[in-house]
Design a protein around this motif. Structure first.
Motif, short mmCIF file in Angstrom:
data_model
loop_
_atom_site.label_atom_id
_atom_site.label_comp_id
_atom_site.label_asym_id
_atom_site.label_seq_id
_atom_site.Cartn_x
_atom_site.Cartn_y
_atom_site.Cartn_z
N UNK A 25 0.85 -1.18 0.00
CA UNK A 25 0.00 0.00 0.00
C UNK A 25 0.88 1.23 0.00
N UNK A 26 0.37 2.33 0.54
CA UNK A 26 1.15 3.56 0.61
C UNK A 26 2.41 3.32 1.43
N UNK A 27 3.54 3.80 0.92
CA UNK A 27 4.81 3.62 1.61
C UNK A 27 5.44 2.27 1.36
N UNK A 28 4.65 1.34 0.82
CA UNK A 28 5.16 0.00 0.49
C UNK A 28 4.42 -0.48 -0.75
N UNK A 29 4.70 0.12 -1.90
CA UNK A 29 3.93 -0.19 -3.10
C UNK A 29 4.15 -1.61 -3.59
N UNK A 30 3.21 -2.08 -4.38
CA UNK A 30 3.33 -3.40 -4.99
C UNK A 30 4.58 -3.42 -5.86
N UNK A 31 5.42 -4.44 -5.75
CA UNK A 31 6.62 -4.50 -6.59
C UNK A 31 6.28 -4.43 -8.08
N UNK A 32 7.01 -3.58 -8.77
CA UNK A 32 6.80 -3.39 -10.21
C UNK A 32 7.96 -4.05 -10.95
N UNK A 33 7.62 -4.89 -11.90
CA UNK A 33 8.60 -5.67 -12.66
C UNK A 33 8.76 -5.09 -14.06
N UNK A 34 9.99 -4.98 -14.48
CA UNK A 34 10.34 -4.38 -15.78
C UNK A 34 10.75 -5.50 -16.72
N UNK A 35 10.06 -5.62 -17.84
CA UNK A 35 10.42 -6.58 -18.89
C UNK A 35 10.75 -5.82 -20.16
N UNK A 36 11.86 -6.16 -20.77
CA UNK A 36 12.32 -5.46 -21.96
C UNK A 36 12.14 -6.33 -23.21
N UNK A 37 11.91 -5.64 -24.32
CA UNK A 37 11.89 -6.28 -25.64
C UNK A 37 10.87 -7.42 -25.70
N UNK A 38 9.67 -7.12 -25.26
CA UNK A 38 8.59 -8.11 -25.30
C UNK A 38 7.63 -7.76 -26.43
N UNK A 39 6.71 -8.69 -26.71
CA UNK A 39 5.67 -8.39 -27.68
C UNK A 39 4.35 -8.97 -27.18
N UNK A 40 3.26 -8.42 -27.73
CA UNK A 40 1.91 -8.79 -27.31
C UNK A 40 1.25 -9.65 -28.38
N UNK A 41 0.47 -10.62 -27.94
CA UNK A 41 -0.39 -11.38 -28.84
C UNK A 41 -1.76 -11.51 -28.17
#
Length: 799
Positions: free
Chosen positions: A512-528
């Motif tokens: 929550x506030x002060x302890x946000x949900x971990x955000x993950x970074x993925x590079x060079x991906x594509x969507x289907x």
């Protein structure tokens, strides 16, 4: 697309720190230690307190303090006020007084009311000696009101306990005194400059910022009051006080308070209790059971509150105004009754989503008419905007545009009415100070630096807008601060998104506030399989609130991961390779891990990214990649594919044709040019008018060549023509088109063009996909097609 900067720390914790965190948590990965280190938890005692917090118990009252005397040296102000409150409640219990709870209509206020209703209900009989009052969001405001106090006094209530409100209601408190009603305030909002004449004012604002109780929300303060009363009269309660912690967790997470100290401990313990409400055989609060069932959550994560229970509780007052039945929903033991209340809550939430989307679209359309280079604060008003969603929309706009946003509903179209609404800030701008400088123009105003409610005469609105913009420009020296960047916690691959990583991320919860949900970074991906749809309510009705679903892929494995982007259309996903920020979720209903998309952008070029691996030659028909450049000499016979495909079936048909001709299939198509959707629509209209005027037919192939679009897009375009009364007939010579006797208006043309625009956008995405897709994946699909039906391959990548 959001243009905020993206930041990812590259700091790595020492090996001994990683090992120690692994021992403490019982987990073997390094992600938990990395996130803790990057978030500043580097001291062992701080990590211990974070991962395994404990509760601070209120000081048990001995003899009631004398409010006329100076506070004892060893007694902090909050403890002193708590003891005054408990002494008065003991007297009320002993003398059989009638006690009223004064609550608030948001999730924190509703759960605080429910905590006091169940908690004080152990000491005062409900309905007889105990009642509760919650103001109507749409007709009343936050805080005490003279009319409500008069109503309670007329019913014989002599003591009012507020929750999540009351600290600054001096006028109303004076009126209560006149009516013979005493007041205990429990609150967490700003303290007044002078203590009001109340029995007690239990508010954590008395405490230093590093105190374990400093960030208590309204529901947490109410719980501490009940705990203290349990200590003072231990022989009375029939239920353990911990029974209330599931309600406390809901209010804490929904109110976005900083989850540290006691707040983190209570949220942790409360979520453990909340899990039991998700199972029919263990649920003690049937209302929570049905709420969790409707939002398809298990109650084991803070996100189940933030995205499930919390918005639903808030939606009731936003849509209906009156939130009284929410207390029944949370505290009643009547399963059938709770089912009805939960259904009403679910319908209110779907209605809220639809209204929020509609108002947001209208607001953004109005924003496009503003000169943002000279607009420091956005102030907009409209008589049609539903006041219950203005705060939510203002928050969206403020975040997207990086400017404080004030949205108002006009109660009258004339200049004699009031404009009422909500304001939200961003980038650290103190909204409370900014607006309060214009107090002489306002009718009412209240809030804190980042969120506020206000009303003002409509006649003052132009002057207020000018004044607040001038004040903010002067404060910022003419330059708006950049919007806060997106911050990633870890860089991962699609292959990493499984159980081991999920377990490490769960150790950081509750978030929550002060302890946000971990955000993950993925590079060079594509969507289907990108598709969007409107949600449906419990009765099957369509709701104008969009969710886009997709699968996310990268080069790390042979499978993708499903995901959702809430409130966004599929066209908002960029073409080709992308970088994304996501949150990892466990969809227990579908028994799979999924991601929630936070942000997306076109992939940033990374020289370290290896090219596609060389493809082994096909023995019967090679596959050549000439997408970047066509070689000048050819050593084998080839069948060149020069037009970029839009579907796997096209590619498969060309592949089979090459096999039949014993040639290599060469992917020789160039990067497709961007489609000008409006120009394409105007061209189609022009062709239709020409064919109607000349009474000449045209073959589908002629139309395709003229427009340079796919057959699927042409089909949608022809359907759009029929929607505006063009008559189309297929003849042996081609398509005959007859224009309507009255040509469509500009608005009708624009509305009809929407599905055609979407089809062109989809076509553009598909061409970009086949321009970017790796040769290895093409090879895999083509080989699979040799033994499988091509329609299966089509379903594999697009829905």
């Amino acid at each position: 697309m959001d243009e905020r900067a993206w930041i990812l720390s590259d700091e790595s914790p020492p090996a001994e720190f990683v090992q120690w965190v692994q021992q403490l948590s019982g987990l073997t990965g390094h992600s938990l230690a990395t996130i803790l280190w990057r978030r500043g938890y580097r001291d062992r005692s701080a990590v211990q307190a974070f991962l395994k917090p404990t509760l601070l118990v209120p000081t048990e009252p001995s003899s009631p303090p004398d409010p006329t005397q100076e506070a004892a040296v060893d007694l902090d102000p909050l403890t002193r006020e708590m003891q005054l409150a408990i002494a008065r409640l003991q007297t009320a219990w002993q003398t059989q007084e009638k006690v009223a709870i004064w609550g608030d209509f948001d999730a924190d206020g509703v759960t605080a009311t429910a905590v006091l209703w169940d908690g004080l209900g152990q000491f005062f009989s409900k309905g007889d000696r105990l009642t509760y009052y919650i103001p109507n969001r749409l007709t009343e405001s936050h805080g005490l009101s003279q009319a409500g106090l008069a109503q309670l006094a007329a019913q014989g209530f002599t003591l009012v306990v507020t929750c999540d409100t009351g600290s600054t209601n001096r006028v109303e408190i004076d009126e209560a005194h006149r009516l013979g009603v005493e007041i205990i305030v429990t609150d967490h909002h700003t303290l007044p400059a002078q203590r009001p004449p109340v029995v007690a004012i239990v508010n954590p604002r008395y405490l230093p910022a590093d105190h374990a109780w400093a960030t208590l929300s309204g529901v947490a303060v109410a719980y501490k009051l009940v705990v203290a009363l349990y200590q003072a009269l231990p022989q009375v309660p029939q239920q353990p006080v911990e029974y209330l912690l599931d309600l406390v967790a809901i209010g804490l997470v929904a109110d976005l308070v900083e989850l540290r100290g006691d707040c983190r401990a209570m949220a942790q313990q409360g979520i453990q209790r909340l899990q039991t409400q998700a199972k029919l055989q263990t649920a003690t609060r049937p209302g929570l059971y049905h709420l969790l069932d409707f939002c398809r959550r298990r109650g084991d994560r803070a996100t189940d509150i933030a995205f499930g229970i919390g918005p639903r509780i808030n939606a009731v007052s936003r849509i209906q105004g009156d939130a009284h039945f929410c207390v029944d929903l949370l505290t009643s033991r009547d399963a059938a009754y709770c089912r009805q209340l939960a259904e009403a809550t679910e319908l209110a939430n779907t209605r809220r989503r639809a209204l929020q989307r509609e108002v947001a679209d209208q607001v953004m359309a109005r924003v496009q008419q503003l000169d943002l280079s000279t607009t420091a604060a956005i102030v907009l008003a409209d008589p049609q905007w539903h006041p219950g969603v203005l705060g939510l929309v203002a928050s969206q706009v403020a975040q997207e545009l990086g400017r404080p946003t004030l949205l108002l509903n006009l109660e009258s179209t004339g200049e004699t009415g009031l404009a009422r609404g909500s304001a939200r800030s961003v980038n650290g701008i103190d909204l409370y100070q900014l607006v309060s400088q214009q107090a002489h123009l306002l009718h009412r105003f209240g809030g804190h630096p980042f969120a506020a409610g206000l009303s003002l005469p409509i006649a003052n609105l132009p002057l207020f807008t000018t004044a607040i913009n001038q004040a903010l420009r002067q404060q910022l020296a003419g330059e708006m601060p950049p919007p806060p960047p997106f911050k990633g916690d870890l860089q991962v691959t699609v292959a990493d998104l499984g159980l081991p990583l999920y377990r490490e991320l769960r150790a950081i919860e509750p978030c929550g506030m002060g302890n946000p949900i971990p955000v993950l970074w993925l590079k060079n991906v594509w969507f289907t399989q990108v598709s969007h749809a409107n949600l449906k309510d419990q009765r099957g009705g369509k709701v104008t609130y969009i969710q886009t679903r997709f699968q996310l892929w990268d080069e790390s494995g042979s499978t993708g991961i499903h995901g959702t982007w809430w409130g966004h259309y599929r066209e908002e996903i960029p073409e080709g390779r992308c970088d994304v920020l996501v949150e990892l979720e466990n969809n227990l209903y579908k028994e799979r891990y999924e991601v929630r998309l936070v942000a997306v952008r076109s992939a940033v070029a990374d020289p370290s990214t290896p090219p596609d691996p060389p493809l082994r030659s096909l023995s019967d028909s090679p596959l050549l990649d000439w997408r970047q450049a066509v070689p000048e000499t050819r050593s084998i016979a080839v069948l060149p594919l020069t037009r970029c495909p839009t579907r796997w079936t096209e590619l498969i048909l060309w592949y089979r044709r090459a096999q039949q001709q014993q040639q290599a299939l060469a992917l020789a198509y160039a990067r497709p040019e961007a489609l000008d959707k409006m120009q394409c629509w105007q061209q189609l209209i022009g062709i239709a008018k020409y064919l109607s005027r000349t009474q000449q037919p045209a073959s589908p192939q002629q139309l395709l060549q003229k427009l340079n679009i796919s057959a699927a897009s042409l089909q949608v375009g022809l359907a759009a023509l029929q929607a505006i009364a063009f008559h189309l007939e297929m003849t042996p010579d081609g398509i005959q088109i007859v224009a309507p006797p009255v040509f469509p208006t500009l608005t009708q043309l624009q509305v009809a063009a929407v599905p055609f625009y979407r089809a062109l956008q989809e076509e553009q995405f598909r061409r970009q996909y086949f321009m970017q897709v790796s040769l290895s994946l093409i090879h895999q699909v083509l080989e699979t097609s040799s033994s499988a039906n091509s329609s299966n391959a089509e379903a594999t990548d697009f829905s």
